[in-house]
Design an enzyme around this catalytic site. Structure first.
Site, PDB file in Angstrom:
ATOM      1  N   ASP A   1      37.457  37.448  42.978  1.00  0.00           N
ATOM      2  CA  ASP A   1      37.384  37.799  44.397  1.00  0.00           C
ATOM      3  C   ASP A   1      37.249  36.529  45.224  1.00  0.00           C
ATOM      4  O   ASP A   1      36.763  35.499  44.728  1.00  0.00           O
ATOM      5  CB  ASP A   1      36.161  38.677  44.679  1.00  0.00           C
ATOM      6  CG  ASP A   1      36.247  40.016  43.982  1.00  0.00           C
ATOM      7  OD1 ASP A   1      37.367  40.418  43.608  1.00  0.00           O
ATOM      8  OD2 ASP A   1      35.189  40.645  43.798  1.00  0.00           O
TER       9      ASP A   1
HETATM   10  N1  URA Z   1      34.022  41.363  39.189  1.00  0.00           N
HETATM   11  C1  URA Z   1      33.920  41.343  40.530  1.00  0.00           C
HETATM   12  O1  URA Z   1      33.330  42.226  41.132  1.00  0.00           O
HETATM   13  N2  URA Z   1      34.482  40.316  41.190  1.00  0.00           N
HETATM   14  C2  URA Z   1      35.121  39.285  40.577  1.00  0.00           C
HETATM   15  O2  URA Z   1      35.595  38.359  41.236  1.00  0.00           O
HETATM   16  C3  URA Z   1      35.209  39.319  39.180  1.00  0.00           C
HETATM   17  C4  URA Z   1      34.655  40.371  38.503  1.00  0.00           C
END
Ligand code: URA
Length: 248
Positions: free
Chosen positions: A105
């Site tokens: 993310d």
């Molecule tokens: N899980 C999440 O919620 N975000 C990420 O970036 C990776 C795994």
């Protein structure tokens, strides 16, 4: 594969700056598929066309593997209309053909692999490969005491998403937040955040610390990257291959 200008291709192969290789091309020292080309704007297909400089065959360098300590605010994509991407930390000459292996993310930090090797990416990301990814999170709110058990059993989220068994370990407290480690063998959208939310917590900060056998190199500051060693690439390939054959 997309075509690119001959001068750009030669420059990214380390033959000199765009200006320097432009002069070399105009001087008639470069051939493409055996034919002398004097136009720097001539378009070539990386990895397919055969390039030679002064009669010496040039090798397209395919198989570049990097680990990046991803800072927040960069998007895990090749291009994005709104935000800078993880490719922006690389000099332009190194970006050709590179893409991130999976996604973190925008506000997640830590270990992100980048490569120009589609097979490698596929081997690591294919769901049936089950390569483990480990995250450290700081969580607000009150997580259910049974959270580790619920993670271990696998869970179905409110929207019907089925999450495979995962590992949640409570590491302690930090700045009034609960510090946890989560190990997943899949990579569904916002998976850590959504699984933690399902047990009553809210992820305030998330960092990936490992992918399979590869740990984030702690010497890398956020935004820094380094090339993987041959041993690291081999270990990642083995991790993907090992699990796949056990499951097949
Ligand atoms: N899980 C999440 O919620 N975000 C990420 O970036 C990776 C795994």
């Amino acid at each position: 594969m997309a075509k690119e200008r001959l001068d750009k291709a030669l420059s990214s192969l380390g033959c000199g700056s765009r200006k320097e290789v432009g002069a070399i091309i105009r001087a008639g020292r470069v051939s493409v598929n055996g034919q002398t080309i004097r136009d720097p704007a001539y378009r070539v297909t990386p990895a397919e066309d055969s390039l030679a400089l002064g009669g010496q065959q040039l090798r397209w360098r395919i198989g570049r593997y990097y680990m990046l300590n991803k800072p927040p605010d960069l998007v895990s994509a090749r291009v994005d209309n709104l935000h800078p991407t993880v490719l922006s930390v690389f000099p332009e000459s190194e970006r050709r053909g590179l893409f991130p292996v999976g996604r973190l993310d925008k506000n997640t930090e830590g270990l992100l692999l980048l490569t120009d090797d589609g097979g490698f990416c596929h081997a690591l990301m294919a769901p049936r490969r089950h390569v483990e990814k480990v995250y450290v999170a700081l969580v607000s709110g009150r997580m259910d005491l049974s959270a580790p058990k619920q993670f271990a059993a696998g869970m179905t989220l409110a929207d019907g998403t089925v999450c495979r068994p995962a590992r949640l370990t409570v590491l302690g407290e930090e700045d009034g937040l609960t510090k946890i480690e989560v190990a997943l063998k899949e990579g569904k959208h916002h998976q850590v955040k959504r699984m933690v939310a399902a047990v009553g917590g809210h992820v305030e900060h998330l960092k990936r610390i490992s992918v399979g056998p590869l740990r984030l190199d702690e010497r890398l500051q956020p935004g820094e990257y380094r090339e993987l060693t041959e041993d690291e690439v081999a270990a990642l390939r083995d991790a993907a291959r090992g699990k796949a054959s056990a499951d097949e």
